[in-house]
Design a protein around this motif. Sequence first.
Motif, PDB file in Angstrom:
ATOM      1  N   GLU A  77       0.832  -1.203   0.000  1.00 41.83           N
ATOM      2  CA  GLU A  77       0.000   0.000   0.000  1.00 41.83           C
ATOM      3  C   GLU A  77       0.867   1.254   0.000  1.00 41.83           C
ATOM      4  OE1 GLU A  77      -4.346   0.761   1.654  1.00 41.83           O
ATOM      5  OE2 GLU A  77      -2.903   0.452   3.270  1.00 41.83           O
ATOM      6  N   PHE A  81       0.790   4.020  -3.018  1.00 51.66           N
ATOM      7  CA  PHE A  81       0.650   5.453  -2.746  1.00 51.66           C
ATOM      8  C   PHE A  81       1.774   6.235  -3.431  1.00 51.66           C
ATOM      9  CE2 PHE A  81       0.722   8.896   0.793  1.00 51.66           C
ATOM     10  CZ  PHE A  81      -0.124   9.717   0.063  1.00 51.66           C
ATOM     11  N   GLU A  84       1.110   6.329  -7.093  1.00 53.70           N
ATOM     12  CA  GLU A  84      -0.010   7.226  -7.370  1.00 53.70           C
ATOM     13  C   GLU A  84       0.456   8.680  -7.341  1.00 53.70           C
ATOM     14  OE1 GLU A  84      -4.497   8.212  -5.591  1.00 53.70           O
ATOM     15  OE2 GLU A  84      -3.240   6.684  -4.636  1.00 53.70           O
ATOM     16  N   GLY A 144      -3.491  12.333  -1.579  1.00 56.22           N
ATOM     17  CA  GLY A 144      -3.800  11.547  -0.391  1.00 56.22           C
ATOM     18  C   GLY A 144      -5.265  11.553  -0.014  1.00 56.22           C
ATOM     19  N   PHE A 149      -6.465   4.750   3.135  1.00 56.95           N
ATOM     20  CA  PHE A 149      -5.674   3.535   3.249  1.00 56.95           C
ATOM     21  C   PHE A 149      -6.577   2.401   3.721  1.00 56.95           C
ATOM     22  CE2 PHE A 149      -1.615   6.120   4.091  1.00 56.95           C
ATOM     23  CZ  PHE A 149      -1.064   5.815   2.850  1.00 56.95           C
ATOM     24  N   ARG A 217      -4.596  10.350   3.622  1.00 59.97           N
ATOM     25  CA  ARG A 217      -3.309   9.660   3.579  1.00 59.97           C
ATOM     26  C   ARG A 217      -2.189  10.693   3.652  1.00 59.97           C
ATOM     27  NH1 ARG A 217      -3.770   6.400  -1.878  1.00 59.97           N
ATOM     28  NH2 ARG A 217      -4.782   8.367  -2.448  1.00 59.97           N
ATOM     29  N   CYS A 247       4.137   6.190   6.169  1.00 58.54           N
ATOM     30  CA  CYS A 247       2.887   6.825   5.755  1.00 58.54           C
ATOM     31  C   CYS A 247       1.708   6.243   6.530  1.00 58.54           C
ATOM     32  CB  CYS A 247       2.690   6.698   4.250  1.00 58.54           C
ATOM     33  SG  CYS A 247       2.579   5.021   3.598  1.00 58.54           S
TER      34      CYS A 247
END
Length: 350
Positions: A77, A81, A84, A144, A149, A217, A247
């Motif tokens: 994850e 992130f 992304e 975010g 998440f 996030r 994170c």
Amino acid sequence: MDEPAPHPFSQLTPNLVQDALSALGLMGDGRLMPLNSYENRVYLAHLEPGTPLAAEHPAVVLKFYRPGRWSHAQIEEEHAFANELAAAEVPVVAPLAVGGRTLHQHGNFAFSLSPRRGGRTPELSDAEALEWIGRFIARLHTVGARQPFAHRPAVDIASYGIEPRHWLLTHHALPLEVERTWADISQEAIDLIAINQISTFNNNQFDIDKNSLSTLRLHADCHPGNILWTPTDRPGGGPHFVDLDDCRTGCAVQDLWMLLAGDRLERQRALGTLLDGYEQVRHFDRRELALIEALRTLRLIHYSAWLARRWDDPAFPAAFPSFGTPDYWRGQINILREQIEAMQAPPLVV
């Protein structure tokens, strides 16, 4: 007396690192440099010309995750992130995909590869740089806020205050001469946070004074050492993040307050400059300013427990020789007393 078991990272020899590269079909040229990292182990490896990736990345950074800290789902994850953010042109160093994956396993270690990216710690006294960093963090938060998440934890009173305090006391990590005083003052600080600052974390929202604040996030460990600055007269110059290992979910202010230094007036000026940049990109809820001292207090407790939990790793006693001494804990007691006063004072206003 039995000898203590060797630390898992003792298995991470240069040969194992080179073997991990080879297992991905990459050939190192033998040059291997350890990079500064306490939580994980990070190495710069140079690739043989002609090996996959070498044309674009003649050197890569291998990050070996501390066994048992994050699950594979949590690490993946983090990687998702980062990718992304990179796809949205937010300057972060995202992991490289090899064989369609960014997370790999070799022996007992999960590891990833990323491009080499240099830079220096930004000059936070430079108003232009600080405003730029504000825009940069706002861009990260814009991404975010798109979705939550699913596997990463939150910056909250339970995981940053209650649980680490409990761990320290139940594992007798403090000298007896200071344990009771620290236990009392840390509980007083946590009680104050729970009553007046961050009361609950639920459904991706903080309750502060019973009024919910949105969460998203975050980088969550946004101190100056995790931001690198490259000259602005070069392509892609300016700030970039090199580490999303911590994170988590939380309020936007978590990624701002660690960039504030100095006395109250200096912190207020720096905050104003950060927010000047941030709000060019994204709205900031001023109510979050009331969380700054609570978040600082929670980080103090969490950080002490982090050091204590890692004390079996030989890198930690060498790097933090004063940790665990009565003087260390007396210093923490004094800082927590100051934080209790700070939490009762009016928050910074911008």
